[in-house]
Design a protein around this motif. Structure first.
Motif, PDB file in Angstrom:
ATOM      1  N   ILE A 163       0.836  -1.207   0.000  1.00  0.00           N
ATOM      2  CA  ILE A 163       0.000   0.000   0.000  1.00  0.00           C
ATOM      3  C   ILE A 163       0.869   1.254   0.000  1.00  0.00           C
ATOM      4  O   ILE A 163       0.635   2.202  -0.770  1.00  0.00           O
ATOM      5  CB  ILE A 163      -0.940   0.011   1.228  1.00  0.00           C
ATOM      6  N   ALA A 164       1.893   1.252   0.864  1.00  0.00           N
ATOM      7  CA  ALA A 164       2.777   2.423   0.962  1.00  0.00           C
ATOM      8  C   ALA A 164       3.524   2.660  -0.344  1.00  0.00           C
ATOM      9  O   ALA A 164       3.663   3.808  -0.796  1.00  0.00           O
ATOM     10  CB  ALA A 164       3.769   2.230   2.113  1.00  0.00           C
ATOM     11  N   ILE A 165       3.988   1.564  -0.957  1.00  0.00           N
ATOM     12  CA  ILE A 165       4.729   1.686  -2.215  1.00  0.00           C
ATOM     13  C   ILE A 165       3.832   2.227  -3.321  1.00  0.00           C
ATOM     14  O   ILE A 165       4.256   3.051  -4.133  1.00  0.00           O
ATOM     15  CB  ILE A 165       5.338   0.322  -2.609  1.00  0.00           C
ATOM     16  N   LEU A 166       2.577   1.759  -3.354  1.00  0.00           N
ATOM     17  CA  LEU A 166       1.643   2.254  -4.369  1.00  0.00           C
ATOM     18  C   LEU A 166       1.396   3.757  -4.201  1.00  0.00           C
ATOM     19  O   LEU A 166       1.382   4.511  -5.182  1.00  0.00           O
ATOM     20  CB  LEU A 166       0.323   1.495  -4.278  1.00  0.00           C
ATOM     21  N   VAL A 167       1.212   4.188  -2.951  1.00  0.00           N
ATOM     22  CA  VAL A 167       0.999   5.619  -2.694  1.00  0.00           C
ATOM     23  C   VAL A 167       2.240   6.421  -3.063  1.00  0.00           C
ATOM     24  O   VAL A 167       2.150   7.457  -3.735  1.00  0.00           O
ATOM     25  CB  VAL A 167       0.638   5.844  -1.202  1.00  0.00           C
ATOM     26  N   LEU A 168       3.402   5.924  -2.622  1.00  0.00           N
ATOM     27  CA  LEU A 168       4.653   6.613  -2.939  1.00  0.00           C
ATOM     28  C   LEU A 168       4.916   6.629  -4.442  1.00  0.00           C
ATOM     29  O   LEU A 168       5.447   7.607  -4.977  1.00  0.00           O
ATOM     30  CB  LEU A 168       5.824   5.952  -2.208  1.00  0.00           C
ATOM     31  N   ALA A 169       4.530   5.531  -5.114  1.00  0.00           N
ATOM     32  CA  ALA A 169       4.725   5.464  -6.569  1.00  0.00           C
ATOM     33  C   ALA A 169       3.901   6.536  -7.270  1.00  0.00           C
ATOM     34  O   ALA A 169       4.376   7.177  -8.218  1.00  0.00           O
ATOM     35  CB  ALA A 169       4.342   4.079  -7.088  1.00  0.00           C
ATOM     36  N   VAL A 170       2.667   6.728  -6.805  1.00  0.00           N
ATOM     37  CA  VAL A 170       1.810   7.766  -7.395  1.00  0.00           C
ATOM     38  C   VAL A 170       2.435   9.145  -7.212  1.00  0.00           C
ATOM     39  O   VAL A 170       2.579   9.924  -8.160  1.00  0.00           O
ATOM     40  CB  VAL A 170       0.401   7.726  -6.755  1.00  0.00           C
ATOM     41  N   VAL A 171       2.841   9.442  -5.973  1.00  0.00           N
ATOM     42  CA  VAL A 171       3.422  10.752  -5.671  1.00  0.00           C
ATOM     43  C   VAL A 171       4.750  10.940  -6.400  1.00  0.00           C
ATOM     44  O   VAL A 171       4.993  11.985  -7.034  1.00  0.00           O
ATOM     45  CB  VAL A 171       3.631  10.906  -4.147  1.00  0.00           C
ATOM     46  N   PHE A 172       5.603   9.903  -6.317  1.00  0.00           N
ATOM     47  CA  PHE A 172       6.937   9.998  -6.917  1.00  0.00           C
ATOM     48  C   PHE A 172       6.853  10.173  -8.433  1.00  0.00           C
ATOM     49  O   PHE A 172       7.552  11.011  -9.009  1.00  0.00           O
ATOM     50  CB  PHE A 172       7.730   8.728  -6.583  1.00  0.00           C
TER      51      PHE A 172
END
Length: 374
Positions: A245-254
């Motif tokens: 979940i964290a990686i998906l959120v960070l991927a969107v932002v990044f």
């Protein structure tokens, strides 16, 4: 179509374009591979936990409960079965030589049976024994040769003959008996059946807390996991789940930040071309399309390259998981293609949004002053 030529003319001659493609490819490749591998890891751990019955077996105790109470528990949702066990510490003698702990449980609870089979539900008396035992002198004795043979089992004053159907590949000191043998022993000596506790198998590890709460609140029983050895797997699974979940959120932002910065840089670098396009009569909407074509070309090429980069990174991550954590994950090409497709759609949307946001910079380019400076 008429805008393709100005959009891609001298496209591959720009060193900055090559730098953009390389940087975007590496970024995309890392994101795709991490999301893919974390998703696979999450599935592997989830399946491991789901299949590990240790995470679903409860030890339930009460000062007193009746057979009717046990029937009520069996009728609850999310419970596969509730049953009475043999009193803990009951001793059994095998072939008048080896002392083992008499144990009754469901066949699926018995782990590490590498020879023979689990109990087959037949009415004859069956047992599963460890691979080896220790005698009184401490010498290790291999008893696996008993597989498929009849053995003498003595419990208190009860003597029966049972067939060995399985061998555990470890030292456990447990003599597992099937239901038929358990029923016979209890019929002869009812004191051997537990009266203050019983075992509950929950249908899914996700429902364990719910069942424990119900047993405590509705029946007043004390209920806990019988074996906590599988909790490390659950913690690792939960960690992997939250990481996904964290990686998906960070991927969107990044990716949004990266795309915005890169596109802003591309438009800034293309200021002279924009000024020339304006000077020779291209409309703002045409220049916008030309910039969009160039950016989408860069993104498209980068995604193709990043796909190969992600495949390489996937193998590296799999190698690390195997040799550092002893976790084996298998490739799921359909999942990889789904993630890749969703990623492409996501990046396309981000690119279009970012180009529109930066469209104001195209309008602000002053053709006369910029050409005078050059």
């Amino acid at each position: 179509m008429r805008l393709f030529e100005p959009a891609y003319k001298n496209f591959f001659k720009s060193k900055k374009m090559l730098l953009y493609i390389i940087s975007i490819s590496i970024t995309f490749g890392l994101v795709i591979s991490i999301v893919y591998c974390m998703t696979l890891l999450n599935d592997v751990l989830g399946e491991k936990i789901k299949n590990n019955i240790v995470n679903r077996v409860l030890f339930v105790s009460s000062d007193n409960f009746s057979d009717s109470d046990l029937e009520k528990v069996n009728g609850l949702d999310n419970i596969d079965i509730a049953y009475k066990a043999i009193v803990v510490g009951t001793n059994a003698n095998l072939n008048k030589q080896y002392n083992l702990n008499l144990t009754y449980c469901m066949p699926e609870e018995i782990q590490d049976v590498n020879k023979g089979t689990l109990f087959d539900g037949q009415t004859d008396y069956q047992v599963i024994i460890p691979n080896y035992v220790y005698d009184r002198t401490g010498a290790r004795i291999d008893i696996s040769s008993c597989l498929g043979k009849d053995v003498d089992v003595s419990i208190d004053n009860i003597n029966v003959t049972a067939r060995v159907v399985g061998i555990q590949d470890k030292y456990s000191n447990f003599l597992y008996i099937n239901e038929a043998l358990k029923n016979y022993i209890v019929s002869v000596n009812n004191k051997l059946e537990a009266k203050t506790y019983f075992t509950v198998i929950v249908d899914d590890y996700k429902n364990v807390d719910l069942v424990i709460e119900k047993l405590r609140n509705d029946f007043g029983y004390s209920a806990n996991l019988s074996n906590s050895s599988g909790q490390s797997d659950i913690k690792l699974y939960n960690l992997a789940y939250y990481l996904v979940i964290a990686i998906l959120v960070l991927a969107v932002v990044f990716n949004y930040v990266s795309i915005s910065i890169i596109i802003s840089g591309i438009i800034h670098d293309e200021t002279m071309d924009i000024a020339i396009f304006k000077a020779i009569g291209y409309k703002i909407k045409d220049i916008y399309k030309i910039m969009k074509y160039r950016i989408l070309a860069i993104i498209g090429i980068s995604i193709v390259i990043s796909t190969f980069i992600s495949i390489v990174i996937n193998q590296v991550i799999k190698f690390i998981l195997k040799y550092k954590l002893d976790i084996t994950i298998k490739d799921n090409y359909s999942m990889f293609l789904v993630i890749l497709l969703l990623f492409i759609i996501f990046i396309y949307i981000l690119s279009v949004i970012s180009v529109k946001i930066n469209n104001s910079k195209i309008k602000k380019v002053n053709t006369v002053e910029l050409l005078k400076e050059n």
